[in-house]
Design a protein around this motif. Sequence first.
Motif, short mmCIF file in Angstrom:
data_model
loop_
_atom_site.label_atom_id
_atom_site.label_comp_id
_atom_site.label_asym_id
_atom_site.label_seq_id
_atom_site.Cartn_x
_atom_site.Cartn_y
_atom_site.Cartn_z
N LEU A 72 -5.75 4.26 -1.25
CA LEU A 72 -5.42 4.21 -2.68
C LEU A 72 -6.51 4.86 -3.51
N PHE A 89 0.82 -1.21 0.00
CA PHE A 89 0.00 0.00 0.00
C PHE A 89 0.86 1.26 0.00
N TYR A 127 -6.83 0.03 1.70
CA TYR A 127 -7.18 0.24 0.28
C TYR A 127 -7.83 1.61 0.07
N SER A 160 -6.48 1.71 -8.74
CA SER A 160 -7.09 1.07 -7.56
C SER A 160 -8.61 1.00 -7.69
#
Length: 337
Positions: free
Chosen positions: A219, A172, A216, A231
């Motif tokens: 992103l 990440f 996530y 992403s």
Amino acid sequence: MLKPLFGKADKTPADVVKNLRDALLVIDRSANQNERKVEKAIEETAKMLALAKTFIYGSDANEPNNEQVTQLAQEVYNANILPMLIKHLHKFEFECKKDVASVFNNLLRRQIGTRSPTVEYLAARPEILVTLLLGYEQPDIALTCGSMLREAVRHEHLARIVLYSEYFQRFFIFVQSDVFDIATDAFSTFKDLMTKHKNMCAEYLDNNYERFFTAYAALTNSENYVTRRQSLKLLGELLLDRHNFSTMNKYITSPENLKTVMELLRDKRRNIQYEAFHVFKIFVANPNKPRAITDILSRNREKLVEFLTAFHNDRTNDEQFNDEKAYLIKQIQELRV
């Protein structure tokens, strides 16, 4: 009978690996060695790797000899050459780095019947995979390490080791590198890890949902255009994959996720809007929307219908997109307040 590859003074695979190991041991002890001696060892490493490549790939005059390739591979395992090459990768010249990746990747593809000896070798030494992963922290070897790591994670057993490693979360960070080539390469490896082995990835996402999607979110909200677009696109693919049904259900019942995606629909960049659309449609198409999701869509019904009616109208040739857009508009219009 095959001609010798290198004339009379031909080296056998055992000779090449012995010379390679001796040179690597000198490099390994470089702090206590004469500088010129270390330079010569680096040159010898490059030379021996070039010979190893010739055994594997053959030459203009000779096809590769399977017996020699098998012997070379076994000698490489026995002498633990791979971890030493990776450890000192940053000390080699560009061509030598390429040769390391070429030999490593070829050995990974070797099979003996149903066995993959290099996969077995690496599975017993997970620290090698971790070293490759952490190679993204060093710009001069990041792309070479990425090439080897992607080859490794094509094999489910090795992908599992990386995915469940404590270092997996570093991806990440790597995919947001300021160096475009490194960020792109790291994302390519990350995507392979999340999509190549469907059942394994579905299990991972089920068991690590909160941790994964918390990371996530950074992103999809990244200031970096490429990171955000890639992403979002991958998020849509993950949610629409039938193997990830359980994960999809968790994701699309979150009001916060819906709000984030609706914001991304209004991003000033058209490609971001388009990728966000393919995530947004999953929320709307869900036949079992929870009350919190229905409330958000109902409160914004008029604005959403107006927005979607004018959304990317120039995509006249994209029949699937236009059908999906019409379906979403209809679903939103029919929502009960």
